[in-house]
Write a protein that holds these residues in place. Sequence first.
Motif, short mmCIF file in Angstrom:
data_model
loop_
_atom_site.label_atom_id
_atom_site.label_comp_id
_atom_site.label_asym_id
_atom_site.label_seq_id
_atom_site.Cartn_x
_atom_site.Cartn_y
_atom_site.Cartn_z
N PRO A 62 -10.81 31.16 48.61
CA PRO A 62 -11.73 29.75 49.12
C PRO A 62 -10.18 28.53 49.39
O PRO A 62 -9.26 28.10 49.67
CB PRO A 62 -11.91 29.83 47.69
CG PRO A 62 -12.08 30.47 47.21
CD PRO A 62 -10.77 31.65 48.14
N GLU A 63 -10.76 27.66 50.04
CA GLU A 63 -10.12 26.36 50.98
C GLU A 63 -9.12 25.87 50.23
O GLU A 63 -9.52 25.76 48.76
CB GLU A 63 -10.75 25.77 51.20
CG GLU A 63 -10.40 24.61 52.32
CD GLU A 63 -10.15 24.70 53.68
OE1 GLU A 63 -9.25 24.34 53.95
OE2 GLU A 63 -10.52 25.95 54.46
N GLY A 64 -7.79 26.08 49.97
CA GLY A 64 -7.28 25.24 49.02
C GLY A 64 -5.86 26.44 48.29
O GLY A 64 -5.06 26.44 47.62
N LEU A 65 -6.34 27.53 48.44
CA LEU A 65 -6.07 28.62 47.61
C LEU A 65 -5.35 30.08 48.79
O LEU A 65 -6.19 30.39 49.95
CB LEU A 65 -6.75 29.63 46.98
CG LEU A 65 -7.09 28.59 45.83
CD1 LEU A 65 -8.10 29.48 45.13
CD2 LEU A 65 -6.33 28.20 45.01
N CYS A 85 -0.68 26.62 47.05
CA CYS A 85 -0.65 25.65 48.08
C CYS A 85 0.57 25.47 48.03
O CYS A 85 1.39 24.28 48.29
CB CYS A 85 -1.65 24.55 48.10
SG CYS A 85 -0.75 23.42 46.64
N PRO A 86 0.94 26.47 49.24
CA PRO A 86 2.87 26.05 49.25
C PRO A 86 3.29 25.05 50.09
O PRO A 86 2.18 24.51 50.91
CB PRO A 86 2.86 27.23 50.10
CG PRO A 86 2.19 28.09 50.77
CD PRO A 86 1.22 27.53 49.87
N ASP A 87 4.45 24.24 50.05
CA ASP A 87 5.23 23.25 50.21
C ASP A 87 5.49 23.72 51.92
O ASP A 87 6.36 23.72 52.20
CB ASP A 87 6.91 23.20 49.86
CG ASP A 87 6.88 21.37 50.86
OD1 ASP A 87 6.19 20.92 51.38
OD2 ASP A 87 7.34 20.65 50.22
N PRO A 92 -2.47 21.70 53.06
CA PRO A 92 -2.76 20.29 52.39
C PRO A 92 -1.99 20.55 51.22
O PRO A 92 -2.46 21.52 50.14
CB PRO A 92 -3.95 20.03 52.37
CG PRO A 92 -4.81 20.68 53.05
CD PRO A 92 -3.97 22.33 53.02
N LYS A 93 -1.79 19.30 50.68
CA LYS A 93 -0.53 19.71 48.07
C LYS A 93 -1.97 20.03 47.35
O LYS A 93 -3.45 19.52 47.83
CB LYS A 93 -0.31 18.99 48.59
CG LYS A 93 1.38 18.15 49.33
CD LYS A 93 1.88 17.04 48.79
CE LYS A 93 2.81 17.23 49.84
NZ LYS A 93 4.68 17.91 50.06
N CYS A 94 -1.48 20.30 46.35
CA CYS A 94 -3.18 20.78 45.55
C CYS A 94 -1.52 20.16 44.77
O CYS A 94 -0.80 20.46 44.78
CB CYS A 94 -3.61 21.86 45.63
SG CYS A 94 -2.49 23.04 45.17
N HIS A 119 0.90 26.34 39.56
CA HIS A 119 1.90 26.84 40.61
C HIS A 119 2.36 28.67 40.87
O HIS A 119 3.30 28.64 41.08
CB HIS A 119 2.88 25.62 41.24
CG HIS A 119 2.11 24.41 41.78
ND1 HIS A 119 1.52 24.43 42.36
CD2 HIS A 119 2.29 23.74 40.90
CE1 HIS A 119 0.50 22.65 42.53
NE2 HIS A 119 1.43 22.55 41.47
N PRO A 120 1.57 29.17 40.56
CA PRO A 120 2.06 30.83 40.99
C PRO A 120 2.13 31.25 42.02
O PRO A 120 1.82 30.93 42.44
CB PRO A 120 0.41 31.17 40.59
CG PRO A 120 -0.94 30.50 40.83
CD PRO A 120 -0.31 29.08 41.18
N GLY A 121 3.39 32.13 42.06
CA GLY A 121 3.95 32.82 43.27
C GLY A 121 3.82 34.18 42.70
O GLY A 121 4.01 34.59 44.40
#
Length: 297
Positions: A62-65, A85-87, A92-94, A119-121
């Motif tokens: 989905p949008e944003g993920l 949403c990585p920099d 876009p920021k979230c 902010h999972p990675g």
Amino acid sequence: MIALAIAAVAALAQPKVVAVIPPQHRLVEGVASNGATIWASSVLDRQIIACAATCRTLATLPEGLHPLGIAWDWTRKLLWIAADCPDLPGVPKCSKGALVAIDATGKLRAAIAPKNDFHPGDVSVAQRGIFVSDSHNGLVYGLLPGRRELRAINRPGDGRSAQGTALAPDGVSVIVADYSRGIGRIDLKTTSTTWLPGSDGKLSGVDGLVRCGETFVGVYNGSAPGRILSIHVGQNSIEAVDLAKGVSLRDPTQISFDGKRLLVVANAGWEAAAKPNGSRSAGAPIVAIPLPAGCSR
């Protein structure tokens, strides 16, 4: 693109490229496999790529993920995805990402996040739970049996930049690679973290981590070129050596173990992705490394 000069190493054969993610997928971070299909996460276009004889898009989040680390769940038959949403230019920021699960057909099955900023990675899976790390604050969260929510399994301030995780063989602790603090052991009962030095001090700069039998294998990308490390975790310290001397990789990130081989993302593409108009001329190779002795799922 990939330096694969190998010295004589017992029980290890030549690593080889087993899949190449097409270059239109500019940034490839995660890798997972069930032994038949290899999945990779294409960060910028929010896609999960499935490779067998050829590679194809399995799902778009989905949008944003944006998918980062991924892990195959052998018990539940789900692919777990650390999405955020990585920099990066164009993203876009979230305030919050999610731990996402899809099935083997690409259908969305779950999207879970704690109440606080998240902010999972990276993500790892074991029978006793799913573990997902937050590189922004060093917290590691667990989705444990009997619970429907993510809870931190370590304490605020213990870590700084949590990356790969793996449940230890004892089943009551989780090994975490913190990019800044080094390798630590998190006690699942007390939530305390013990940082484990090596002979040269802390082992910082480890990204992906996976358990292989009684040993852990980590992707070191703290300096170029990257290396694959075999990490023995003792009670109060660690011992890390090159899994295969002479093997170096350009921009490696994540690693997975499908029961018969170790799979590593090489040349992920972070440098180009950080540029507003960055592109790549060659795809991201997935490199298979034969198992060291004593390695089992």
